[in-house]
Design a protein around this motif. Structure first.
Motif, PDB file in Angstrom:
ATOM      1  N   LYS A 240       2.229   4.244   3.584  1.00 45.10           N
ATOM      2  CA  LYS A 240       3.628   4.140   4.006  1.00 45.10           C
ATOM      3  C   LYS A 240       4.574   3.917   2.837  1.00 45.10           C
ATOM      4  O   LYS A 240       5.615   4.576   2.730  1.00 45.10           O
ATOM      5  N   TYR A 241       4.216   2.979   1.938  1.00 49.31           N
ATOM      6  CA  TYR A 241       5.140   2.605   0.866  1.00 49.31           C
ATOM      7  C   TYR A 241       4.911   3.396  -0.418  1.00 49.31           C
ATOM      8  O   TYR A 241       5.692   3.272  -1.360  1.00 49.31           O
ATOM      9  N   LYS A 242       3.841   4.190  -0.459  1.00 51.25           N
ATOM     10  CA  LYS A 242       3.571   5.084  -1.588  1.00 51.25           C
ATOM     11  C   LYS A 242       3.525   4.331  -2.923  1.00 51.25           C
ATOM     12  O   LYS A 242       4.073   4.778  -3.938  1.00 51.25           O
ATOM     13  N   ILE A 243       2.877   3.162  -2.887  1.00 52.49           N
ATOM     14  CA  ILE A 243       2.660   2.357  -4.103  1.00 52.49           C
ATOM     15  C   ILE A 243       1.163   2.111  -4.212  1.00 52.49           C
ATOM     16  O   ILE A 243       0.541   1.589  -3.281  1.00 52.49           O
ATOM     17  N   ASN A 244       0.569   2.484  -5.345  1.00 50.97           N
ATOM     18  CA  ASN A 244      -0.890   2.467  -5.485  1.00 50.97           C
ATOM     19  C   ASN A 244      -1.420   1.343  -6.362  1.00 50.97           C
ATOM     20  O   ASN A 244      -2.629   1.207  -6.524  1.00 50.97           O
ATOM     21  N   ASP A 245      -0.538   0.534  -6.942  1.00 50.12           N
ATOM     22  CA  ASP A 245      -0.953  -0.643  -7.703  1.00 50.12           C
ATOM     23  C   ASP A 245      -0.730  -1.852  -6.809  1.00 50.12           C
ATOM     24  O   ASP A 245       0.408  -2.123  -6.399  1.00 50.12           O
ATOM     25  N   ILE A 246      -1.807  -2.587  -6.502  1.00 50.82           N
ATOM     26  CA  ILE A 246      -1.693  -3.646  -5.505  1.00 50.82           C
ATOM     27  C   ILE A 246      -2.164  -4.984  -6.061  1.00 50.82           C
ATOM     28  O   ILE A 246      -2.986  -5.054  -6.975  1.00 50.82           O
ATOM     29  N   LEU A 247      -1.579  -6.042  -5.499  1.00 45.12           N
ATOM     30  CA  LEU A 247      -1.933  -7.419  -5.840  1.00 45.12           C
ATOM     31  C   LEU A 247      -2.229  -8.162  -4.544  1.00 45.12           C
ATOM     32  O   LEU A 247      -1.587  -7.907  -3.517  1.00 45.12           O
ATOM     33  N   LEU A 248      -3.171  -9.096  -4.591  1.00 44.70           N
ATOM     34  CA  LEU A 248      -3.632  -9.784  -3.391  1.00 44.70           C
ATOM     35  C   LEU A 248      -3.561 -11.296  -3.566  1.00 44.70           C
ATOM     36  O   LEU A 248      -3.882 -11.816  -4.633  1.00 44.70           O
ATOM     37  N   SER A 249      -3.155 -11.987  -2.493  1.00 49.36           N
ATOM     38  CA  SER A 249      -3.148 -13.451  -2.510  1.00 49.36           C
ATOM     39  C   SER A 249      -3.238 -13.966  -1.085  1.00 49.36           C
ATOM     40  O   SER A 249      -3.062 -13.222  -0.120  1.00 49.36           O
ATOM     41  N   GLY A 250      -3.509 -15.266  -0.938  1.00 47.78           N
ATOM     42  CA  GLY A 250      -3.731 -15.857   0.382  1.00 47.78           C
ATOM     43  C   GLY A 250      -5.214 -16.054   0.623  1.00 47.78           C
ATOM     44  O   GLY A 250      -6.062 -15.346   0.061  1.00 47.78           O
ATOM     45  N   GLY A 251      -5.541 -17.020   1.458  1.00 47.52           N
ATOM     46  CA  GLY A 251      -6.922 -17.474   1.620  1.00 47.52           C
ATOM     47  C   GLY A 251      -7.922 -16.402   2.009  1.00 47.52           C
ATOM     48  O   GLY A 251      -9.086 -16.465   1.614  1.00 47.52           O
ATOM     49  N   LEU A 252      -7.514 -15.379   2.786  1.00 47.68           N
ATOM     50  CA  LEU A 252      -8.481 -14.367   3.193  1.00 47.68           C
ATOM     51  C   LEU A 252      -9.022 -13.610   1.982  1.00 47.68           C
ATOM     52  O   LEU A 252     -10.172 -13.161   1.980  1.00 47.68           O
ATOM     53  N   PHE A 253      -8.217 -13.500   0.933  1.00 49.81           N
ATOM     54  CA  PHE A 253      -8.653 -12.756  -0.245  1.00 49.81           C
ATOM     55  C   PHE A 253      -9.509 -13.607  -1.190  1.00 49.81           C
ATOM     56  O   PHE A 253      -9.798 -13.187  -2.310  1.00 49.81           O
ATOM     57  N   MET A 254      -9.951 -14.766  -0.713  1.00 50.61           N
ATOM     58  CA  MET A 254     -11.050 -15.465  -1.375  1.00 50.61           C
ATOM     59  C   MET A 254     -12.379 -14.787  -1.014  1.00 50.61           C
ATOM     60  O   MET A 254     -13.421 -15.109  -1.582  1.00 50.61           O
ATOM     61  N   ASN A 255     -12.333 -13.863  -0.062  1.00 52.32           N
ATOM     62  CA  ASN A 255     -13.525 -13.134   0.372  1.00 52.32           C
ATOM     63  C   ASN A 255     -13.793 -12.005  -0.624  1.00 52.32           C
ATOM     64  O   ASN A 255     -13.193 -10.928  -0.553  1.00 52.32           O
ATOM     65  N   ILE A 256     -14.713 -12.231  -1.558  1.00 47.90           N
ATOM     66  CA  ILE A 256     -14.915 -11.291  -2.657  1.00 47.90           C
ATOM     67  C   ILE A 256     -15.532  -9.979  -2.193  1.00 47.90           C
ATOM     68  O   ILE A 256     -15.373  -8.947  -2.860  1.00 47.90           O
ATOM     69  N   LYS A 257     -16.222  -9.971  -1.064  1.00 47.05           N
ATOM     70  CA  LYS A 257     -16.803  -8.724  -0.571  1.00 47.05           C
ATOM     71  C   LYS A 257     -15.712  -7.798  -0.046  1.00 47.05           C
ATOM     72  O   LYS A 257     -15.784  -6.574  -0.236  1.00 47.05           O
ATOM     73  N   ILE A 258     -14.702  -8.362   0.585  1.00 48.94           N
ATOM     74  CA  ILE A 258     -13.545  -7.555   0.992  1.00 48.94           C
ATOM     75  C   ILE A 258     -12.831  -7.019  -0.248  1.00 48.94           C
ATOM     76  O   ILE A 258     -12.459  -5.840  -0.321  1.00 48.94           O
ATOM     77  N   ASN A 259     -12.645  -7.887  -1.240  1.00 51.42           N
ATOM     78  CA  ASN A 259     -11.949  -7.472  -2.462  1.00 51.42           C
ATOM     79  C   ASN A 259     -12.679  -6.333  -3.172  1.00 51.42           C
ATOM     80  O   ASN A 259     -12.052  -5.429  -3.727  1.00 51.42           O
ATOM     81  N   LYS A 260     -14.012  -6.399  -3.177  1.00 45.81           N
ATOM     82  CA  LYS A 260     -14.795  -5.344  -3.830  1.00 45.81           C
ATOM     83  C   LYS A 260     -14.549  -3.993  -3.170  1.00 45.81           C
ATOM     84  O   LYS A 260     -14.361  -2.976  -3.849  1.00 45.81           O
ATOM     85  N   ILE A 261     -14.544  -3.972  -1.842  1.00 45.51           N
ATOM     86  CA  ILE A 261     -14.319  -2.711  -1.124  1.00 45.51           C
ATOM     87  C   ILE A 261     -12.913  -2.183  -1.416  1.00 45.51           C
ATOM     88  O   ILE A 261     -12.722  -0.978  -1.624  1.00 45.51           O
TER      89      ILE A 261
END
Length: 377
Positions: A240-261
């Motif tokens: 939707k926003y056509k931006i391909n460089d992303i940053l993540l924060s918040g407790g759910l992103f302590m899940n390293i397996k999600i981050n790897k995918i």
């Protein structure tokens, strides 16, 4: 953040602060705070009250307490919870002021939200999408953690670690149960939809439906379910926003397996995750935000996450009883080769190096290291 200076609190000071909660010893307490303020807060740094969400009686009480600090022009700034998460990631991790970043936050909830999508650009950050806290994926994960007998908001990593011990073959029925509580809206929408009958944390209702299900199958199902929803959500937002460089924060992103995918998605050009990105780093988020608003817009502010005390190791002071139980060695060159050799021999290593790391994750400077493959360890 005190200009890289160590801030220490003695046991006596800690006791006096606890006493303050139950007594009227306000003068000595405020004297201590004044000293800290004089040392660590620059004179030209002021914050402001901007549409405070704090209820007025509490805000008046806070102002009254702060009046004892002798601030003539003190004003209070309150930054919304998920903007703190997003600010930590953007101002702390972004590499290029002139590049647009899509900043995602997800957690159990804070200030009425459980997630947000933000665009960071040119030293500023703007929220473009918000998710209500009643639609929290992280809260559902925490509910499963609690129902499995662990501590919610703390032991989710144990569920994540347990997940690989089974497979999809035994878990599809449990995933259907989870999807009956939460899903993404249709037609490429970005909102999470709470489908539970009570429209809040599932708790008892979820517990009834998971009864008689195997613990390892439940762990796999909630992890796989969370990966599916998070990846689908991020792919939709990038499209939707056509931006391909992303940053993540918040407790759910302590899940390293999600981050790897996420890091392996072909749609993503670059991804970075704020270290220890639960609420413990929201203080960094508001600090970075204030710095960029009051002083000058700036990114890449997080230079180092080892913010704790330095290591002052003196081998002569090691008690003899410890010397008999452990071998102490200071390694100045080829340290990691030496550690690898010891691990291969089945040794258990206590590594002490530099400053202590900040946050919920051990990063190696104060770590016990062992080889999990070796069943004799």
């Amino acid at each position: 953040i005190c200009d890289n200076q160590d801030v220490t609190v003695t046991l006596e000071q800690m006791i006096s602060r606890f006493e303050f909660r139950f007594t009227e010893k306000k003068n000595s307490f405020f004297d201590d705070i004044k000293n800290i303020v004089k040392i660590f807060i620059p004179n030209n740094t002021l914050a402001w009250i901007s549409k405070p969400q704090i209820k007025k009686p509490l805000l008046d009480r806070i102002k009254k307490e702060l009046s004892g600090l002798d601030f003539n022009k003190i004003k209070v700034m309150r930054l919304q919870h998920h903007l703190c998460h997003a600010s930590a990631a953007y101002f702390g991790l972004a590499k290029n002021m002139n590049k647009k970043y899509l900043v995602f936050t997800l957690d159990g909830g804070g200030d009425g939200e459980c997630g947000s999508i933000n665009i960071g650009y040119n030293g500023d950050i703007k929220k473009v999408y918000s998710i209500s806290s009643k639609n929290s994926l992280a809260a559902l994960y925490s509910s499963v953690t609690y129902l499995m007998g662990f501590k919610p908001h703390e032991h989710e990593y144990k569920i994540m670690g347990l997940a690989p011990y089974t497979s999809k073959l035994y878990t599809n029925d449990i995933k259907k149960i989870l999807y009956s509580f939460l899903d993404l809206e249709k037609d490429d929408g970005l909102d999470f939809i709470n489908k539970g009958s009570e429209k809040k944390h599932p708790g008892f209702e979820l517990g009834k439906k998971l009864r008689q299900k195997r613990f390892d199958n439940i762990a796999f199902a909630i992890q796989d379910f969370s990966e599916e929803l998070t990846i689908k959500w991020i792919k939709r937002a990038v499209k939707k926003y056509k931006i391909n460089d992303i940053l993540l924060s918040g407790g759910l992103f302590m899940n390293i397996k999600i981050n790897k995918i996420i890091s392996e998605l072909p749609e993503i050009n670059s991804v970075d995750v704020f270290p220890s990105c639960g609420d413990e780093t929201n203080s960094l988020g508001i600090s970075f935000f204030c710095h960029s608003k009051i002083n000058k817009p700036e990114v890449s502010l997080l230079k180092n996450f080892n913010l704790g005390p330095k290591l002052n190791f003196n081998g002569k002071k090691i008690p003899n009883k410890l010397k008999k139980k452990f071998k102490f060695e200071t390694i100045k060159t080829n340290k990691y080769k030496k550690i690898a050799e010891l691990l291969a021999k089945g040794e258990v290593i206590g590594n002490l190096e530099g400053r202590m790391e900040f946050g919920a994750r051990a990063l190696g400077n104060r770590s016990l290291i062992a080889d999990p493959i070796n069943s004799d360890v």
